[in-house]
Design a protein around this motif. Sequence first.
Motif, short mmCIF file in Angstrom:
data_model
loop_
_atom_site.label_atom_id
_atom_site.label_comp_id
_atom_site.label_asym_id
_atom_site.label_seq_id
_atom_site.Cartn_x
_atom_site.Cartn_y
_atom_site.Cartn_z
N ASP A 52 113.16 23.86 6.90
CA ASP A 52 111.94 23.23 7.38
C ASP A 52 111.80 21.81 6.85
OD1 ASP A 52 111.17 25.50 8.76
OD2 ASP A 52 110.05 26.33 7.06
N ILE A 53 111.20 20.96 7.65
CA ILE A 53 110.83 19.62 7.22
C ILE A 53 109.35 19.45 7.52
CG2 ILE A 53 111.57 18.63 9.44
CD1 ILE A 53 112.28 16.06 7.90
N ILE A 54 108.60 18.94 6.56
CA ILE A 54 107.17 18.71 6.76
C ILE A 54 107.00 17.37 7.46
CG2 ILE A 54 104.97 18.32 5.61
CD1 ILE A 54 106.05 20.15 3.34
N SER A 55 106.28 17.38 8.56
CA SER A 55 106.08 16.16 9.35
C SER A 55 104.62 15.76 9.34
CB SER A 55 106.54 16.40 10.80
OG SER A 55 106.25 15.29 11.61
N VAL A 56 104.35 14.54 8.90
CA VAL A 56 102.98 14.01 8.86
C VAL A 56 102.95 12.74 9.71
CG1 VAL A 56 101.12 13.13 7.41
CG2 VAL A 56 102.64 14.93 6.54
N SER A 57 101.99 12.68 10.62
CA SER A 57 101.84 11.49 11.45
C SER A 57 100.89 10.52 10.74
CB SER A 57 101.27 11.87 12.82
OG SER A 57 101.07 10.73 13.62
N GLY A 58 101.38 9.29 10.52
CA GLY A 58 100.54 8.32 9.85
C GLY A 58 101.22 6.97 9.74
N ASP A 59 100.46 5.95 9.39
CA ASP A 59 100.93 4.58 9.28
C ASP A 59 100.92 4.18 7.81
OD1 ASP A 59 100.73 1.56 9.27
OD2 ASP A 59 100.86 1.90 11.44
N ILE A 60 101.97 3.50 7.35
CA ILE A 60 102.04 3.16 5.93
C ILE A 60 100.97 2.15 5.50
CG2 ILE A 60 104.47 3.72 5.56
CD1 ILE A 60 105.04 0.67 5.82
N ARG A 61 100.32 1.51 6.46
CA ARG A 61 99.21 0.61 6.11
C ARG A 61 97.92 1.37 5.86
NH1 ARG A 61 100.03 -3.01 11.36
NH2 ARG A 61 100.42 -0.89 12.10
N ASP A 62 97.92 2.67 6.17
CA ASP A 62 96.72 3.51 6.03
C ASP A 62 96.75 4.16 4.64
OD1 ASP A 62 94.74 5.45 6.14
OD2 ASP A 62 95.18 6.02 8.21
N GLU A 63 96.06 3.53 3.70
CA GLU A 63 96.12 3.98 2.31
C GLU A 63 95.56 5.39 2.14
OE1 GLU A 63 95.06 2.14 -2.11
OE2 GLU A 63 95.11 0.87 -0.32
N ALA A 64 94.51 5.70 2.88
CA ALA A 64 93.90 7.03 2.78
C ALA A 64 94.85 8.11 3.26
CB ALA A 64 92.59 7.07 3.57
N ALA A 65 95.55 7.84 4.38
CA ALA A 65 96.49 8.82 4.92
C ALA A 65 97.66 9.05 3.97
CB ALA A 65 96.99 8.37 6.29
N LEU A 66 98.17 7.96 3.39
CA LEU A 66 99.26 8.09 2.41
C LEU A 66 98.80 8.87 1.18
CD1 LEU A 66 101.08 4.62 2.27
CD2 LEU A 66 102.15 6.84 2.72
N SER A 67 97.62 8.52 0.68
CA SER A 67 97.10 9.20 -0.51
C SER A 67 96.94 10.69 -0.28
CB SER A 67 95.74 8.58 -0.92
OG SER A 67 95.90 7.23 -1.29
N ALA A 68 96.55 11.06 0.93
CA ALA A 68 96.37 12.48 1.25
C ALA A 68 97.69 13.24 1.12
CB ALA A 68 95.81 12.63 2.66
N VAL A 69 98.81 12.60 1.50
CA VAL A 69 100.12 13.25 1.37
C VAL A 69 100.46 13.45 -0.11
CG1 VAL A 69 102.60 12.98 1.78
CG2 VAL A 69 100.96 12.33 3.56
#
Length: 339
Positions: A52-69
């Motif tokens: 399995d590979i975990i796939s998260v959709s998001g943009d590296i400019r989105d600090e909140a989305a990165l932090s959530a990962v």
Amino acid sequence: MTYVLLTGGAGYIGSHTALALLRAGYQVISFDNYSNSSTAALQRVAQLAGADIISVSGDIRDEAALSAVFRQYQVSTVVHFAGLKAVGESVAMPLHYYDNNVAGTVTLCRVMREFKVKKLVFSSSATVYGDAKKVPIAETSSRSATNPYGQSKLMIEHILEDLVKAEPDWGITLLRYFNPVGADSSGQIGEDPNGIPNNLMPFISQVAVGKRDKLSIFGDDYPTPDGTGVRDYIHVVDLAAGHLKALQYLETNQGIAAINLGTGTGYSVLDMVKAFSSVNNVDVPYQIAPRRPGDIASCYAMPDKALKLLGWRAEKTLDDMVRDSWRWQSQNPDGYSDS
């Protein structure tokens, strides 16, 4: 359980590296905005790896989305592929490139520091050498850039160098790629560019499969053996193996190291066309066109440092490169949209 985070993990090099990491037993997360990639690539990677590979959709400019990962998963290392990469587009849209590539990397590093993740493999490029005065090109060669894409990679290198000076407990490798080509030997994953390809091999493949009428070779009057531009083409599977080695290197090393990933051999455009036609027994019609502004005559790597530091060298041959490129294209004439 710890994870390796791949930004841009669904892209051409990212997907092949994800496969190499999964096969080596790593747990992998892909973080991708799918601006130039496909979810189908990750699905195929998981099937090929049997993992399995975990796939998260998001943009590296989105600090909140990165932090959530980082908050949800225990990330040990980041392999940073995410970035725009078309030279011509960068000239027309410089702010877009600096915002995405440079500002996005700063955001990523800020989040990494917040979560105390300080191991980073960065996807740099041989474009940071500009028009090198001497070939083969060593890592000690002077750096410059001839377009905003190359400038964005060079800026990021400087930023990461300054980061390590300020915080020596970081471990960072700057992998300077030359010209990735080829595909996994299964033919299930490969290069699937949006619109007209910017790179030689997908253009050759699309001509061979009938999607495009002919290849334009830009200039046949360079000071090279046949007059066409010479480049260091490296199989993407070898490139993925280089990322695995770089990641393993960071397990026991801090500081920053710039490392070329190339074969050390230059092939001309005509060499590539003739090899593709001969090995795959397909026609590739071409025409000679005027030189493109900014193109250089010859560019190939001195790969000794990769062998010394990482124990890595390119293994795949030119025949492997053109054979695997054609297998991918012929099995997937419209790329991932076929799926």
